[in-house]
Design a protein around this motif. Structure first.
Motif, PDB file in Angstrom:
ATOM      1  N   SER A 290       0.819  -1.218   0.000  1.00 13.90           N
ATOM      2  CA  SER A 290       0.000   0.000   0.000  1.00 13.90           C
ATOM      3  C   SER A 290       0.850   1.263   0.000  1.00 13.90           C
ATOM      4  CB  SER A 290      -0.940   0.002   1.204  1.00 13.90           C
ATOM      5  OG  SER A 290      -0.225   0.169   2.419  1.00 13.90           O
ATOM      6  N   THR A 291       2.122   1.144   0.405  1.00 12.56           N
ATOM      7  CA  THR A 291       3.014   2.312   0.389  1.00 12.56           C
ATOM      8  C   THR A 291       3.103   2.907  -1.009  1.00 12.56           C
ATOM      9  OG1 THR A 291       4.327   1.344   2.180  1.00 12.56           O
ATOM     10  CG2 THR A 291       5.348   3.111   0.900  1.00 12.56           C
ATOM     11  N   PHE A 292       3.203   2.045  -2.020  1.00 11.40           N
ATOM     12  CA  PHE A 292       3.324   2.526  -3.392  1.00 11.40           C
ATOM     13  C   PHE A 292       2.023   3.179  -3.853  1.00 11.40           C
ATOM     14  CE2 PHE A 292       6.270  -1.007  -2.851  1.00 11.40           C
ATOM     15  CZ  PHE A 292       7.459  -0.437  -3.272  1.00 11.40           C
ATOM     16  N   GLY A 293       0.880   2.642  -3.402  1.00  9.07           N
ATOM     17  CA  GLY A 293      -0.389   3.250  -3.760  1.00  9.07           C
ATOM     18  C   GLY A 293      -0.603   4.602  -3.119  1.00  9.07           C
ATOM     19  N   ARG A 294       0.043   4.830  -1.995  1.00 11.97           N
ATOM     20  CA  ARG A 294      -0.109   6.103  -1.284  1.00 11.97           C
ATOM     21  C   ARG A 294       0.772   7.197  -1.862  1.00 11.97           C
ATOM     22  NH1 ARG A 294      -2.593   4.839   3.764  1.00 11.97           N
ATOM     23  NH2 ARG A 294      -2.666   2.575   4.058  1.00 11.97           N
ATOM     24  N   THR A 295       1.750   6.836  -2.660  1.00  8.27           N
ATOM     25  CA  THR A 295       2.718   7.832  -3.143  1.00  8.27           C
ATOM     26  C   THR A 295       2.807   7.919  -4.669  1.00  8.27           C
ATOM     27  OG1 THR A 295       4.454   6.145  -2.895  1.00  8.27           O
ATOM     28  CG2 THR A 295       4.130   7.697  -1.069  1.00  8.27           C
ATOM     29  N   MET A 296       2.949   6.789  -5.351  1.00  4.47           N
ATOM     30  CA  MET A 296       3.244   6.813  -6.788  1.00  4.47           C
ATOM     31  C   MET A 296       2.229   7.598  -7.619  1.00  4.47           C
ATOM     32  SD  MET A 296       4.792   2.992  -7.529  1.00  4.47           S
ATOM     33  CE  MET A 296       4.783   3.334  -9.290  1.00  4.47           C
ATOM     34  N   PRO A 297       0.911   7.385  -7.442  1.00  8.34           N
ATOM     35  CA  PRO A 297      -0.033   8.148  -8.277  1.00  8.34           C
ATOM     36  C   PRO A 297       0.090   9.647  -8.092  1.00  8.34           C
ATOM     37  CG  PRO A 297      -1.127   6.295  -7.219  1.00  8.34           C
ATOM     38  CD  PRO A 297       0.211   6.429  -6.583  1.00  8.34           C
ATOM     39  N   TYR A 298       0.385  10.085  -6.868  1.00 13.49           N
ATOM     40  CA  TYR A 298       0.428  11.519  -6.591  1.00 13.49           C
ATOM     41  C   TYR A 298       1.774  12.124  -6.986  1.00 13.49           C
ATOM     42  CZ  TYR A 298      -3.507   9.700  -4.136  1.00 13.49           C
ATOM     43  OH  TYR A 298      -4.668   9.020  -3.835  1.00 13.49           O
ATOM     44  N   LEU A 299       2.823  11.301  -6.963  1.00 14.68           N
ATOM     45  CA  LEU A 299       4.087  11.771  -7.510  1.00 14.68           C
ATOM     46  C   LEU A 299       3.967  11.972  -9.015  1.00 14.68           C
ATOM     47  CD1 LEU A 299       6.658   9.591  -5.516  1.00 14.68           C
ATOM     48  CD2 LEU A 299       6.111  12.010  -5.181  1.00 14.68           C
ATOM     49  N   LEU A 300       3.258  11.068  -9.682  1.00 14.32           N
ATOM     50  CA  LEU A 300       2.988  11.249 -11.111  1.00 14.32           C
ATOM     51  C   LEU A 300       2.140  12.485 -11.348  1.00 14.32           C
ATOM     52  CD1 LEU A 300       2.255   7.556 -12.174  1.00 14.32           C
ATOM     53  CD2 LEU A 300       4.342   8.877 -12.572  1.00 14.32           C
ATOM     54  N   LEU A 301       1.194  12.720 -10.451  1.00  8.14           N
ATOM     55  CA  LEU A 301       0.375  13.919 -10.536  1.00  8.14           C
ATOM     56  C   LEU A 301       1.233  15.159 -10.406  1.00  8.14           C
ATOM     57  CD1 LEU A 301      -2.419  15.327 -10.569  1.00  8.14           C
ATOM     58  CD2 LEU A 301      -2.477  15.035  -8.093  1.00  8.14           C
ATOM     59  N   GLY A 302       2.201  15.107  -9.463  1.00 11.00           N
ATOM     60  CA  GLY A 302       3.091  16.246  -9.291  1.00 11.00           C
ATOM     61  C   GLY A 302       3.970  16.475 -10.500  1.00 11.00           C
ATOM     62  N   TYR A 355      -1.213  -6.552  -5.390  1.00 11.30           N
ATOM     63  CA  TYR A 355      -2.163  -5.781  -6.204  1.00 11.30           C
ATOM     64  C   TYR A 355      -3.193  -5.097  -5.318  1.00 11.30           C
ATOM     65  CZ  TYR A 355      -6.071  -5.008  -9.456  1.00 11.30           C
ATOM     66  OH  TYR A 355      -7.105  -4.454 -10.169  1.00 11.30           O
ATOM     67  N   TRP A 356      -3.768  -5.839  -4.394  1.00 21.06           N
ATOM     68  CA  TRP A 356      -4.775  -5.260  -3.505  1.00 21.06           C
ATOM     69  C   TRP A 356      -4.165  -4.199  -2.589  1.00 21.06           C
ATOM     70  CZ3 TRP A 356      -9.712  -4.532  -2.883  1.00 21.06           C
ATOM     71  CH2 TRP A 356     -10.187  -4.120  -1.632  1.00 21.06           C
ATOM     72  N   GLY A 357      -2.965  -4.469  -2.082  1.00 20.98           N
ATOM     73  CA  GLY A 357      -2.313  -3.501  -1.210  1.00 20.98           C
ATOM     74  C   GLY A 357      -2.072  -2.179  -1.906  1.00 20.98           C
ATOM     75  N   PHE A 358      -1.646  -2.223  -3.169  1.00 21.64           N
ATOM     76  CA  PHE A 358      -1.443  -0.993  -3.932  1.00 21.64           C
ATOM     77  C   PHE A 358      -2.741  -0.192  -4.021  1.00 21.64           C
ATOM     78  CE2 PHE A 358      -1.454   1.383  -7.913  1.00 21.64           C
ATOM     79  CZ  PHE A 358      -0.266   2.088  -7.832  1.00 21.64           C
ATOM     80  N   LEU A 359      -3.848  -0.870  -4.283  1.00 20.93           N
ATOM     81  CA  LEU A 359      -5.137  -0.196  -4.420  1.00 20.93           C
ATOM     82  C   LEU A 359      -5.609   0.390  -3.093  1.00 20.93           C
ATOM     83  CD1 LEU A 359      -6.953  -2.754  -6.738  1.00 20.93           C
ATOM     84  CD2 LEU A 359      -6.084  -0.514  -7.387  1.00 20.93           C
ATOM     85  N   THR A 360      -5.384  -0.321  -1.989  1.00 18.52           N
ATOM     86  CA  THR A 360      -5.840   0.180  -0.693  1.00 18.52           C
ATOM     87  C   THR A 360      -5.132   1.472  -0.317  1.00 18.52           C
ATOM     88  OG1 THR A 360      -4.213  -1.185   0.504  1.00 18.52           O
ATOM     89  CG2 THR A 360      -6.406  -2.124   0.148  1.00 18.52           C
ATOM     90  N   GLY A 361      -3.865   1.600  -0.740  1.00 17.92           N
ATOM     91  CA  GLY A 361      -3.152   2.846  -0.467  1.00 17.92           C
ATOM     92  C   GLY A 361      -3.809   4.034  -1.142  1.00 17.92           C
ATOM     93  N   ILE A 362      -4.339   3.830  -2.336  1.00 17.92           N
ATOM     94  CA  ILE A 362      -5.025   4.905  -3.045  1.00 17.92           C
ATOM     95  C   ILE A 362      -6.367   5.212  -2.400  1.00 17.92           C
ATOM     96  CG2 ILE A 362      -5.973   5.631  -5.275  1.00 17.92           C
ATOM     97  CD1 ILE A 362      -3.986   3.766  -6.618  1.00 17.92           C
ATOM     98  N   LEU A 363      -7.096   4.169  -2.014  1.00 14.88           N
ATOM     99  CA  LEU A 363      -8.438   4.354  -1.468  1.00 14.88           C
ATOM    100  C   LEU A 363      -8.448   5.135  -0.171  1.00 14.88           C
ATOM    101  CD1 LEU A 363      -9.961   0.815  -2.165  1.00 14.88           C
ATOM    102  CD2 LEU A 363     -10.331   2.918  -3.462  1.00 14.88           C
ATOM    103  N   VAL A 364      -7.336   5.104   0.567  1.00 10.30           N
ATOM    104  CA  VAL A 364      -7.258   5.841   1.833  1.00 10.30           C
ATOM    105  C   VAL A 364      -6.891   7.297   1.608  1.00 10.30           C
ATOM    106  CG1 VAL A 364      -5.955   6.055   3.980  1.00 10.30           C
ATOM    107  CG2 VAL A 364      -6.781   3.831   3.258  1.00 10.30           C
TER     108      VAL A 364
END
Length: 450
Positions: A290-302, A355-364
Motif C-alpha cells: 500500500s506504500t506505493f499506492g499512497r505515493t506513486m499516483p500523486y508523484l505522477l500527478l506532481g 495488487y490489492w495492497g497498492f489499491l488500498t493505499g489509493i483508497l485511503v
C-alpha cells in the motif's frame, strides 16, 4: 468579493463554486517549500502510524484472539473490535472537524494522542472480550479519530491544490509503515515475552510518536472562523455531489477491511493451508504494498503539473486528476475482489496481495485530497467540517463491513467466497456512485480553463 452574500443567493452550485474558488486567490499563496509546512507532513506521518497503522494491524490481533486469548468468541463478534476502531477513526471527525475550523487543534491533538496510548496500554491488560472491545476498539479508536482529521486539515491548509495530494500521500505512508512493522513486531515478540508486554512495547512506540505529533501540530493552534460553526454543514447535506461522493466511500469501506482483517485467517484455513508464520507475514505484504499506492499516483500527478510555471489554478486542470485516480482504483478494487475467487495457490495469493495492497493505499489517501476541490468544498474555511462529514458518513461502512463478512465466512470449511462477492459488489456500487461527482468536477475544471 464577499462570499457570504453569494452563499445566500439562489445561484447554481457551479456559480457558487466559481465564486468561492475565486476568493482564496486574493490571499497570499501557500509556500510549499516552507519547512514548517513539511514538518506538518512528518507529524501527519506519525498520526497515520498511530491510527491507520494500528488499525491495519488488527488482522494479527484477531488471529491471536481467535486462537489463544478468546477462542470461544466467533470471528464475526471479534471483528467488531476492529470495526469499532475503524469507525471511530473516521466517525469522530464529525465532531473534530468543526472544532478544527473553530481553532482547537492543540487540545484535540493532546487528547487524541493520550487516548491512543492509554487504549493500547489497557489492551495489554485485557483478558476478556469486553475489555478488548473497550480498550482497543473504543479508546484507541477514539484517540486515533480525534487526531486524524485535525492533522489532515492542517496539512491541507499548508499546501496548494497541486501539492496537497503529494503531501497527504507522503504523510499516509505512516499507515503502511505501521501496518508492516507492528504485525511483524507482534508476531516475533509475542511468543517470547507474551501478549501483555508485546502490546506495551507497541504502546511505548505510539507514545514516542505522540511526542513528535504534539511538538509539531500543537504549534498550529488554528484560527477561529469568522462565523459560528455547527457540527454539520447543512449546505453539504443538500448537495447531491457531496452526498453521492460520501456514500460511495461508505460502500468502499464496507469492502475495504475484509482482506485486511481476514488475510491471516484465509491463508491458514482456506485451500492454501499456509503456516502460521507465513500468514502473519502476508498481512505485512499487503500493507507494505500500500506504500506505493499512497505515493506513486500523486508523484505522477506532481510531475504532470511541475513541467509548467502556470498558476496553481491552471496546474490543477492538467489531465491527471485525483478524482480520476480514485475512480480507477475503485474499479480496480472491484476487479480485485472478484479475482480473489480465482486464487488457488500461495504464490498467486501473494501476487494478489501486492495488487490489492497498492489499491488500498489509493483508497485511503485519494478521498482526502479530493474533498478540497471547490465542487465538494466551496469554502476552505469549512475544510475541517467537510472532512469530518465525509469520513463520518463513510465510517458506517467500516463499522458494518467486517462483521457482515465474518457472518459470511465459514471457517470450518474454509469458504470465503460469499464475503469476496459481497466486497466486489460494494466496490461496483461505489464506482457507479462516483460517476456524477466525477462529471461535476471535470466540468468545473474545464470551465475554469475558459
Amino acid at each position: 468579493m464577499r462570499t457570504d452574500i453569494v452563499k445566500n443567493s439562489p445561484a447554481s452550485h457551479d456559480a457558487l463554486a466559481s465564486v468561492e474558488n475565486a476568493a482564496p486567490s486574493e490571499k497570499p499563496p501557500v509556500d510549499n517549500s516552507n519547512l514548517e509546512s513539511w514538518l506538518t507532513v512528518v507529524a501527519g506521518f506519525c498520526v497515520f502510524v498511530n491510527s491507520w497503522g494500528l488499525l491495519s494491524t488488527y488482522g494479527a490481533f484477531q488471529e491471536y484472539y481467535q486462537t489463544v486469548l478468546l477462542p470461544t468468541v466467533s470471528p464475526s463478534v471479534l471483528s467488531w473490535v476492529g470495526s469499532a476502531q475503524a469507525t471511530f477513526i473516521v466517525l469522530i471527525g464529525i465532531v473534530t472537524g468543526p472544532l478544527v475550523d473553530a481553532g482547537y487543534v492543540r487540545p484535540l491533538m493532546i487528547i487524541g494522542c493520550f487516548l491512543t496510548v492509554f487504549g493500547m496500554m489497557m489492551t495489554s491488560l485485557a483478558t476478556s472480550y469486553y475489555q478488548v472491545l473497550l480498550a482497543q476498539g473504543f479508546c484507541a479508536g477514539i484517540g486515533g479519530g480525534i487526531a486524524y482529521i485535525p492533522s489532515l486539515a492542517v496539512i491541507s491548509s499548508n499546501f496548494s491544490a497541486a501539492k496537497r495530494p503529494i503531501a497527504i500521500g507522503l504523510a499516509s505512508i505512516g499507515s503502511s509503515i505501521g501496518s508492516v512493522v507492528y504485525p511483524i513486531l507482534f508476531r516475533r515478540l509475542q511468543p517470547q515475552i507474551g501478549f501483555p508486554w508485546t502490546v506495551r512495547i507497541i504502546a511505548f512506540i505510539t507514545f514516542g510518536l505522540s511526542l513528535i505529533i504534539c511538538a509539531v501540530l500543537c504549534r498550529h493552534p488554528g484560527h477561529a472562523a469568522p462565523t459560528r460553526r455547527s457540527l454539520i454543514d447543512r449546505r453539504a447535506i443538500l448537495e447531491p455531489t457531496f452526498m453521492l461522493y460520501s456514500v460511495s466511500l461508505t460502500c468502499i469501506m464496507l469492502a475495504y477491511y475484509i482482506p485486511i482483517f481476514y488475510v491471516p485467517t484465509y491463508a491458514r484455513t482456506s485451500s492454501l493451508h499456509t503456516s502460521k508464520d507465513l500468514s502473519f507475514y502476508m498481512l505485512a505484504i499487503v500493507n507494505g504494498a500500500s506504500t506505493f499506492g499512497r505515493t506513486m499516483p500523486y508523484l505522477l500527478l506532481g510531475i504532470s503539473t511541475s513541467g509548467s510555471k502556470s498558476s496553481d489554478k491552471n496546474a490543477s486542470n492538467k489531465l491527471v486528476k485525483p478524482i480520476y485516480i480514485l475512480v480507477f482504483s475503485t474499479v480496480g478494487s472491484a476487479l480485485a475482489m472478484f479475482t480473489w475467487l480465482a486464487v488457488k495457490n500461495t504464490a498467486g495469493f501473494i501476487v494478489w496481495l501486492c495488487y490489492w495492497g497498492f489499491l488500498t493505499g489509493i483508497l485511503v489517501t485519494a478521498p482526502t485530497s479530493i474533498i478540497a476541490h471547490p465542487i465538494l468544498c466551496p469554502d476552505m474555511n469549512f475544510i475541517g467540517t467537510r472532512l469530518g462529514m465525509m469520513w463520518g458518513i463513510s465510517s458506517f461502512g467500516g463499522l458494518a463491513g467486517t462483521p457482515i463478512a465474518g457472518a459470511l465466512v465459514d471457517l470450518e470449511t474454509g469458504e470465503f467466497w460469499k464475503a469476496q462477492v459481497f466486497g466486489g459488489c460494494m466496490m461496483v456500487v461505489a464506482a457507479l456512485l462516483q460517476a456524477w461527482p466525477t462529471f461535476r468536477i471535470v466540468r468545473y475544471d474545464r470551465r475554469a480553463m475558459v
